[in-house]
Write an enzyme that holds these catalytic residues in place. Structure first.
Site, PDB file in Angstrom:
ATOM      1  N   LYS A  71       0.816  -1.221   0.000  1.00  0.00           N
ATOM      2  CA  LYS A  71       0.000   0.000   0.000  1.00  0.00           C
ATOM      3  C   LYS A  71       0.849   1.271   0.000  1.00  0.00           C
ATOM      4  O   LYS A  71       0.397   2.312  -0.477  1.00  0.00           O
ATOM      5  CB  LYS A  71      -0.964   0.002   1.187  1.00  0.00           C
ATOM      6  CG  LYS A  71      -2.092  -1.018   1.034  1.00  0.00           C
ATOM      7  CD  LYS A  71      -3.118  -0.882   2.152  1.00  0.00           C
ATOM      8  CE  LYS A  71      -4.208  -1.920   2.010  1.00  0.00           C
ATOM      9  NZ  LYS A  71      -5.270  -1.760   3.008  1.00  0.00           N
ATOM     10  N   ASN A  92      -4.794   2.223  -1.592  1.00  0.00           N
ATOM     11  CA  ASN A  92      -5.353   0.886  -1.866  1.00  0.00           C
ATOM     12  C   ASN A  92      -6.121   0.828  -3.174  1.00  0.00           C
ATOM     13  O   ASN A  92      -6.642  -0.215  -3.530  1.00  0.00           O
ATOM     14  CB  ASN A  92      -6.248   0.403  -0.709  1.00  0.00           C
ATOM     15  CG  ASN A  92      -7.599   1.070  -0.748  1.00  0.00           C
ATOM     16  OD1 ASN A  92      -7.705   2.251  -1.099  1.00  0.00           O
ATOM     17  ND2 ASN A  92      -8.644   0.340  -0.432  1.00  0.00           N
ATOM     18  N   ALA A 132      -1.590   0.621  16.989  1.00  0.00           N
ATOM     19  CA  ALA A 132      -0.885   1.753  16.375  1.00  0.00           C
ATOM     20  C   ALA A 132      -0.146   1.282  15.130  1.00  0.00           C
ATOM     21  O   ALA A 132       0.962   1.721  14.844  1.00  0.00           O
ATOM     22  CB  ALA A 132       0.071   2.389  17.388  1.00  0.00           C
ATOM     23  N   THR A 157       3.111  -1.230  22.208  1.00  0.00           N
ATOM     24  CA  THR A 157       4.367  -0.473  22.089  1.00  0.00           C
ATOM     25  C   THR A 157       4.004   1.006  22.124  1.00  0.00           C
ATOM     26  O   THR A 157       3.579   1.582  21.120  1.00  0.00           O
ATOM     27  CB  THR A 157       5.071  -0.828  20.753  1.00  0.00           C
ATOM     28  OG1 THR A 157       5.068  -2.244  20.606  1.00  0.00           O
ATOM     29  CG2 THR A 157       6.483  -0.296  20.692  1.00  0.00           C
TER      30      THR A 157
HETATM   31  P1  NAP Z   1      -0.109  -3.809  11.701  1.00  0.00           P
HETATM   32  O1  NAP Z   1       0.433  -2.587  11.051  1.00  0.00           O
HETATM   33  O2  NAP Z   1       0.666  -5.073  11.612  1.00  0.00           O
HETATM   34  O3  NAP Z   1      -0.359  -3.455  13.262  1.00  0.00           O
HETATM   35  C1  NAP Z   1      -0.725  -4.457  14.172  1.00  0.00           C
HETATM   36  C2  NAP Z   1      -1.143  -3.844  15.492  1.00  0.00           C
HETATM   37  O4  NAP Z   1      -1.610  -4.893  16.337  1.00  0.00           O
HETATM   38  C3  NAP Z   1      -0.022  -3.137  16.255  1.00  0.00           C
HETATM   39  O5  NAP Z   1      -0.544  -2.042  16.932  1.00  0.00           O
HETATM   40  C4  NAP Z   1       0.434  -4.225  17.238  1.00  0.00           C
HETATM   41  O6  NAP Z   1       1.019  -3.714  18.422  1.00  0.00           O
HETATM   42  C5  NAP Z   1      -0.888  -4.856  17.571  1.00  0.00           C
HETATM   43  N1  NAP Z   1      -0.723  -6.227  18.083  1.00  0.00           N
HETATM   44  C6  NAP Z   1      -0.438  -7.339  17.365  1.00  0.00           C
HETATM   45  N2  NAP Z   1      -0.361  -8.406  18.180  1.00  0.00           N
HETATM   46  C7  NAP Z   1      -0.590  -7.945  19.438  1.00  0.00           C
HETATM   47  C8  NAP Z   1      -0.620  -8.576  20.724  1.00  0.00           C
HETATM   48  N3  NAP Z   1      -0.403  -9.889  20.864  1.00  0.00           N
HETATM   49  N4  NAP Z   1      -0.893  -7.805  21.802  1.00  0.00           N
HETATM   50  C9  NAP Z   1      -1.122  -6.475  21.665  1.00  0.00           C
HETATM   51  N5  NAP Z   1      -1.097  -5.832  20.467  1.00  0.00           N
HETATM   52  C10 NAP Z   1      -0.827  -6.554  19.372  1.00  0.00           C
HETATM   53  O7  NAP Z   1      -1.568  -4.177  11.141  1.00  0.00           O
HETATM   54  P2  NAP Z   1      -2.578  -3.238  10.332  1.00  0.00           P
HETATM   55  O8  NAP Z   1      -2.229  -3.258   8.896  1.00  0.00           O
HETATM   56  O9  NAP Z   1      -2.687  -1.927  11.044  1.00  0.00           O
HETATM   57  O10 NAP Z   1      -3.955  -4.063  10.467  1.00  0.00           O
HETATM   58  C11 NAP Z   1      -4.612  -4.217  11.717  1.00  0.00           C
HETATM   59  C12 NAP Z   1      -5.911  -4.987  11.549  1.00  0.00           C
HETATM   60  O11 NAP Z   1      -6.830  -4.248  10.735  1.00  0.00           O
HETATM   61  C13 NAP Z   1      -5.737  -6.344  10.830  1.00  0.00           C
HETATM   62  O12 NAP Z   1      -5.953  -7.356  11.753  1.00  0.00           O
HETATM   63  C14 NAP Z   1      -6.820  -6.415   9.791  1.00  0.00           C
HETATM   64  O13 NAP Z   1      -7.690  -7.519  10.040  1.00  0.00           O
HETATM   65  C15 NAP Z   1      -7.632  -5.160  10.008  1.00  0.00           C
HETATM   66  N6  NAP Z   1      -7.978  -4.550   8.694  1.00  0.00           N
HETATM   67  C16 NAP Z   1      -9.276  -4.581   8.310  1.00  0.00           C
HETATM   68  C17 NAP Z   1      -9.647  -4.040   7.093  1.00  0.00           C
HETATM   69  C18 NAP Z   1     -11.081  -4.073   6.670  1.00  0.00           C
HETATM   70  O14 NAP Z   1     -11.387  -3.742   5.502  1.00  0.00           O
HETATM   71  N7  NAP Z   1     -11.986  -4.447   7.544  1.00  0.00           N
HETATM   72  C19 NAP Z   1      -8.681  -3.451   6.256  1.00  0.00           C
HETATM   73  C20 NAP Z   1      -7.365  -3.444   6.680  1.00  0.00           C
HETATM   74  C21 NAP Z   1      -7.015  -4.004   7.904  1.00  0.00           C
HETATM   75  P3  NAP Z   1       2.601  -3.353  18.490  1.00  0.00           P
HETATM   76  O15 NAP Z   1       2.752  -2.046  17.788  1.00  0.00           O
HETATM   77  O16 NAP Z   1       2.897  -3.284  19.924  1.00  0.00           O
HETATM   78  O17 NAP Z   1       3.320  -4.481  17.786  1.00  0.00           O
END
Ligand code: NAP
Length: 290
Positions: A71, A92, A132, A157
């Protein structure tokens, strides 16, 4: 549909792409609207992102979606970028223009349209963002732009929460967002209740029995929980919100509307609620088949 010499193509650039629901959304819309258009997934290797974007334009594709992990990576190869996508730093949707693609972000307008349809109000609401990552950052921009009240951004974090808050607050010209470590949630006031947007990846299939916070006392502070995860359809976070008196939604409608807005950008069509409902049914059917 019949494919002929006039069929237009749209596609998805990402890796992996095998589990995408986008073909179900777009091909249903095209068929219902009688458009001579097909939508197909393209798995693109990391080393071929530039060739894929330029090649898609050279092959006269009408448009593309872009998914993880590209993206941000596609941005240097665009002719133009929409200001919202530039602010979020993630694209996107690619729309064909003279001489190259213009990049948009339909994830946040998609989330907003989904929330409006679900009857979830942002303006003036006290809000919590959990996470975040890339999506939480975009949600932070959306909430500020739509006039949310106090916004607290909680992340495991805390440094990442601080970075987003600094960036968004600088752009907003006010202290719109307060960063907080996830473990400090007990410091949130108990009176008054929050709209909470769950934007971490924890709770996604296959870790369906997990949520970032388990304590019921946290969930009693929430009147509406919006989980951006759509697989499973009912997450642990949603169950905890509902068990503690709130209403809960998943991310399926956000997924639907990011696709619908992309389709509208490509074709100029207006997708009404009834057609959106048909695309939603097709998307859910595709999910159930996986
Ligand atoms: P990302 O950049 O990988 O960020 C993941 C986040 O989850 C970080 O804040 C991370 O915390 C936290 N995290 C992961 N494992 C954790 C744990 N065990 N305990 C506490 N915090 C945890 O992911 P992203 O791209 O932002 O996507 C996030 C979610 O959005 C995805 O799961 C996806 O399903 C959803 N999403 C939905 C759509 C939709 O159309 N509905 C579109 C896009 C994404 P740290 O910073 O501490 O590592």
């Amino acid at each position: 549909m019949e494919i002929n010499g006039c069929t237009r193509t749209c596609g998805l650039i990402g890796n992996p792409v095998e589990h995408t629901m986008s073909p179900a959304i777009h091909n249903t819309l095209a068929e219902a609207l009688g458009e001579n258009l097909v939508y197909v997934p393209f798995r693109v290797g990391e080393e071929h992102v530039e060739e894929a974007v330029r090649g898609a334009w050279a092959l006269n594709l009408l448009g593309c979606n872009v998914t993880v992990p590209y993206k941000s990576r596609v941005i240097p190869f665009l002719k133009e970028i929409d200001p919202l996508a530039a602010q979020i730093g993630a694209v996107n949707t690619l729309v064909r223009t003279e001489g190259g693609f213009k990049g948009y972000n339909t994830d946040m307008p998609g989330l907003y349209r989904a929330m409006c349809e679900d009857g979830v109000k942002i303006e003036g609401e006290r809000t919590l963002i959990l996470g975040a990552g890339g999506v939480a950052r975009a949600v932070a921009f959306l909430l500020v732009q739509k006039g949310a009240g106090q916004i607290v951004l909680l992340n495991r974090t805390v440094e990442k929460a601080r970075q987003i808050a600094d960036e968004v607050n600088a752009l907003a010209g006010r202290q719109a967002i307060v960063p907080m470590a996830l473990s400090d949630y007990t410091a949130l006031p108990e009176e008054g209740r929050y709209l909470a947007i769950q934007a971490t990846s924890l709770g996604m299939y296959p870790e369906t029995d997990r949520a970032v916070i388990e304590d019921p006392a946290f969930y009693r502070r929430i009147h509406t929980g919006y989980d951006l995860i759509f697989n499973p359809a009912r997450t642990r976070f949603m169950s905890l919100v509902e068990e503690n008196g709130g209403r809960a939604f998943n991310g399926a409608r956000m997924l639907l509307y990011q696709g619908i807005i992309a389709y509208e950008l490509w074709t100029g069509a207006q997708v009404d609620r009834s057609l959106a409902g048909r695309a939603y049914t097709a998307m859910k059917r595709a999910m159930d088949l996986q």
